[in-house]
Structure formats: structure tokens, C-alpha cells
Design a protein around this motif. Structure first.
Motif, mmCIF file in Angstrom:
data_model
loop_
_atom_site.group_PDB
_atom_site.id
_atom_site.type_symbol
_atom_site.label_atom_id
_atom_site.label_comp_id
_atom_site.label_asym_id
_atom_site.label_seq_id
_atom_site.Cartn_x
_atom_site.Cartn_y
_atom_site.Cartn_z
ATOM 1 N N LEU A 164 -30.744 -61.882 -2.477
ATOM 2 C CA LEU A 164 -31.211 -61.060 -1.364
ATOM 3 C C LEU A 164 -32.273 -60.075 -1.830
ATOM 4 C CD1 LEU A 164 -27.723 -60.160 0.184
ATOM 5 C CD2 LEU A 164 -29.205 -62.086 0.780
ATOM 6 N N GLY A 165 -33.238 -59.795 -0.978
ATOM 7 C CA GLY A 165 -34.187 -58.728 -1.240
ATOM 8 C C GLY A 165 -33.521 -57.377 -1.053
ATOM 9 N N LEU A 166 -34.084 -56.342 -1.677
ATOM 10 C CA LEU A 166 -33.536 -54.992 -1.544
ATOM 11 C C LEU A 166 -34.654 -54.018 -1.191
ATOM 12 C CD1 LEU A 166 -31.197 -53.012 -1.691
ATOM 13 C CD2 LEU A 166 -31.518 -52.899 -4.174
ATOM 14 N N HIS A 167 -34.529 -53.405 -0.038
ATOM 15 C CA HIS A 167 -35.506 -52.444 0.467
ATOM 16 C C HIS A 167 -34.882 -51.060 0.523
ATOM 17 C CE1 HIS A 167 -36.820 -50.138 4.144
ATOM 18 N NE2 HIS A 167 -37.962 -50.218 3.501
ATOM 19 N N MET A 168 -35.679 -50.048 0.231
ATOM 20 C CA MET A 168 -35.233 -48.664 0.336
ATOM 21 C C MET A 168 -36.116 -47.918 1.331
ATOM 22 S SD MET A 168 -34.888 -45.713 -2.630
ATOM 23 C CE MET A 168 -33.328 -46.338 -3.278
ATOM 24 N N ASP A 169 -35.485 -47.392 2.373
ATOM 25 C CA ASP A 169 -36.157 -46.495 3.310
ATOM 26 C C ASP A 169 -36.168 -45.115 2.663
ATOM 27 O OD1 ASP A 169 -36.848 -44.674 5.268
ATOM 28 O OD2 ASP A 169 -35.562 -45.526 6.819
ATOM 29 N N GLY A 170 -37.327 -44.701 2.188
ATOM 30 C CA GLY A 170 -37.448 -43.436 1.485
ATOM 31 C C GLY A 170 -38.165 -42.378 2.289
ATOM 32 N N ALA A 171 -37.854 -42.286 3.581
ATOM 33 C CA ALA A 171 -38.485 -41.256 4.406
ATOM 34 C C ALA A 171 -38.261 -39.873 3.802
ATOM 35 C CB ALA A 171 -37.934 -41.298 5.830
ATOM 36 N N ARG A 172 -37.075 -39.663 3.213
ATOM 37 C CA ARG A 172 -36.776 -38.412 2.513
ATOM 38 C C ARG A 172 -36.441 -38.697 1.046
ATOM 39 N NH1 ARG A 172 -34.345 -37.538 7.759
ATOM 40 N NH2 ARG A 172 -35.527 -35.921 8.871
ATOM 41 N N PHE A 173 -37.144 -39.653 0.475
ATOM 42 C CA PHE A 173 -36.945 -40.003 -0.935
ATOM 43 C C PHE A 173 -37.175 -38.796 -1.836
ATOM 44 C CE2 PHE A 173 -38.731 -41.413 -5.002
ATOM 45 C CZ PHE A 173 -37.701 -42.224 -5.460
#
Length: 331
Positions: A164-173
Motif C-alpha cells: 500500500l502507498g502511504l500518504h501524510m496530510d501535513g496541514a499542521r506538520f
């Protein structure tokens, strides 16, 4: 005294300076000198080879990143309260041409390998059921909770084992990295793509999609154009991103926002719904108590029937945040 959202914060003066400096002739779209510097600048930050594309919004960053990993007949595992599920108006389905969001549970809007397995293990490996193709996690989560490096590593391990691919939503990274006190590379972990948020952190209109697998960027270059996000004067977006990285402004701003959130939380005591690990504060308040605070001049969002959310930004006044904490303590 505004604690509604960090989306409404002022543009940082150094970002304005960078925008003015970029106001000179150069190649259109992403062929300019500033856009050409993004890969190297973010590569230095994350200590590895990356490919970086700018877009104007966090929604576009999340969805375009996922579109490179997930076909229309596939699915994305995310938390039930993830931004892509709750606050993007169906954009994932639009950009991914109908792909499904597969919702997992987890305390503090964080998911674990166990929660992911609960979603994907019952799925039969046949054409009659949507197959998972990616996992999306949010750093910091929708409740301001930070994934620790070992937590990301465990999720990444599961993703690799299952293909599986892994994505990170870093709006507040930035806020999560500031709280964790670790390098950006550790705060991101072994993800395939990161939506590196800047608009909430002092930029005006630029977000970065950071691809740790550069081949994914080659796909998204075409999808970005098709989605209407290839801006003619891309140098102005690149200028904002470079200004945020210069001298670690992204981290400095996040520390300021986090400090203001801590100041608010000091007065909340047992009212706190979640530990403060970024710049969001969730507090139990009755409707009457909320009106008392609004009458004193504080702006914030209701969060259900008996709670409120306060969000500090890079430009939040620390004195106002402390006074708000005292006002909450006095309720």
C-alpha cells in the motif's frame, strides 16, 4: 481576539518580501528558477531525494498526492474524522475518480496498524470488493495529536508488507514537528508523499506536495495541469515555500502557535478533551459558557453541543492567549 482558525492568520512579512522579490520576469508555469530550487531545498530538509510540486490548497495537495497511488476502483484507509473524509467536500472522490475512503477508528483521530487491519483484513481479494491501495494519516491529527516516529514506522511497515502507498496530510506538520522536537525526516517517517502545509503557518497561497518517491511526481505533473492547478506564475508559489524553509521559518512560526495553544490550555485543566500536541485546543464548554467567552471578545468554533475548538496561529498574541486561559479558568 481570534482563535477561529490558523487559516485566517496574517501572511508573514518574510513571505511578503519573497513575493515582492519574485515579481520579476521569468519562465511561466513551473519552469522558473524558484520552482527549480524546490527539490533541493526540501531534499535538504528531509535528508533524502525528493520531488516537490506546488499547489494552491491543502485539499488539492492531499488529493493529487493520493491520485498517484490509488486507481478509481481502489480505496484509501484513513481515520473516520480525517480531513479528507470530513472537510474536503468530496474532493477525494472527484480527484480519484470515484475511489473509496475506507474509514478506521482511533483515539485522538489517529489510526494504528491494528485499526487499519480491522478495515482491510475482512476484504476479499476479488473484483467484487474495493481493494485498499493506500493509507492516509494526518500529522498533526484533526484533534491536534502528533504521531510519534515509532507509530509512523509501524504504519509504514504494514503499508510495505501489504503493498500500500502511504500518504501524510501535513496541514499542521510544522506544529507536530515543533512539538516532537525531532528533525523533519523523523516527523514524516517513511511515507511516499507528504502534503507540507504552509498556508496555516504564515504563507499566503502555497502548499507543497513532497514526493519521497520521485516517480509519483511524474504522474502528478499531468494531473495537476488537468485539475487546473498549474498556475501561470508559479514562481510566486515557489517563493512562498522557499521563504518558509529559509532559516526554518516554518518551525519558528509553529513554535509560536504551539506556545499560544499551551497558554490557552493552562486555564482549561480538566476541561481539556485532548492533550496539547500542536496548536489546537479542544475544551468542554456549555453553551452558556461559550457565550460568556464570546461576550468577552473571543472568537472560536463550537465543537458539538458541549465543546469548543480554539486554534492558535503563528501571529497569535501570547498575552491574549494567556488571558483567554484565565477567562476559561474563571468560568
Amino acid at each position: 481576539m481570534r482563535f477561529l482558525s490558523d487559516n485566517a492568520a496574517r501572511v508573514h512579512p518574510r513571505v511578503w518580501d519573497a513575493l515582492r522579490a519574485a515579481d520579476a520576469g521569468d519562465a511561466p508555469y513551473d519552469g522558473d528558477a524558484l520552482s527549480a530550487r524546490l527539490d533541493e531545498a526540501f531534499g535538504a530538509l528531509f535528508e533524502r531525494e525528493v520531488a516537490v510540486l506546488w499547489v494552491a490548497t491543502g485539499t488539492a495537495a492531499n488529493c493529487l498526492a493520493l491520485s498517484a497511488m490509488v486507481p478509481p476502483h481502489g480505496g484509501v484507509v484513513c481515520h473516520r474524522e480525517a480531513h479528507i473524509e470530513m472537510d474536503e467536500g468530496g474532493a477525494p472522490g472527484f480527484y480519484l475518480h470515484g475511489a473509496k475512503l475506507m474509514l478506521a477508528e482511533g483515539e485522538g483521530a489517529k489510526i494504528t496498524p491494528g485499526a487499519i487491519r480491522e478495515v482491510i483484513d475482512p476484504i476479499r481479494d476479488d473484483v467484487h470488493q474495493v481493494q485498499p491501495h493506500a493509507i492516509s494519516i494526518t500529522q498533526a491529527s484533526e484533534y491536534g495529536r502528533a504521531y510519534r516516529p515509532d507509530e509512523i514506522s509501524a504504519i509504514a511497515g504494514l503499508a510495505r508488507a501489504r503493498g500500500l502507498g502511504l500518504h501524510m496530510d501535513g496541514a499542521r506538520f510544522a506544529n507536530a514537528a515543533a512539538f516532537l522536537g525531532v528533525p523533519a525526516a523523523e516527523a514524516a517517517g517513511d511515507v511516499d508523499a507528504l502534503s507540507f502545509g504552509c498556508v496555516k503557518n504564515g504563507a499566503m497561497s502555497a502548499e507543497a506536495i513532497v514526493f519521497f518517491d520521485p516517480a509519483l511526481a511524474d504522474v502528478v505533473r499531468y494531473r495537476r495541469k488537468r485539475a487546473g492547478h498549474l498556475q501561470s506564475k508559479g514562481r510566486f508559489l515557489a517563493a512562498q515555500l522557499l521563504a518558509m524553509l529559509d532559516g526554518d521559518l516554518w518551525l519558528e512560526n509553529a513554535r509560536s502557535a504551539n506556545a499560544a495553544a499551551q497558554a490557552i490550555a493552562e486555564g482549561a485543566s480538566e476541561r481539556l478533551m485532548h492533550p496539547i500536541e500542536a496548536n489546537e485546543v479542544f475544551i468542554r464548554l456549555t453553551p452558556a459558557e461559550r457565550e460568556t467567552l464570546r461576550g468577552a471578545g473571543y472568537q472560536f468554533y463550537d465543537w458539538g453541543a458541549d465543546a469548543a475548538r480554539f486554534v492558535a496561529a503563528w501571529d497569535s498574541d501570547l498575552g491574549e492567549a494567556s488571558t483567554l486561559g484565565q477567562a476559561i479558568a474563571a468560568l
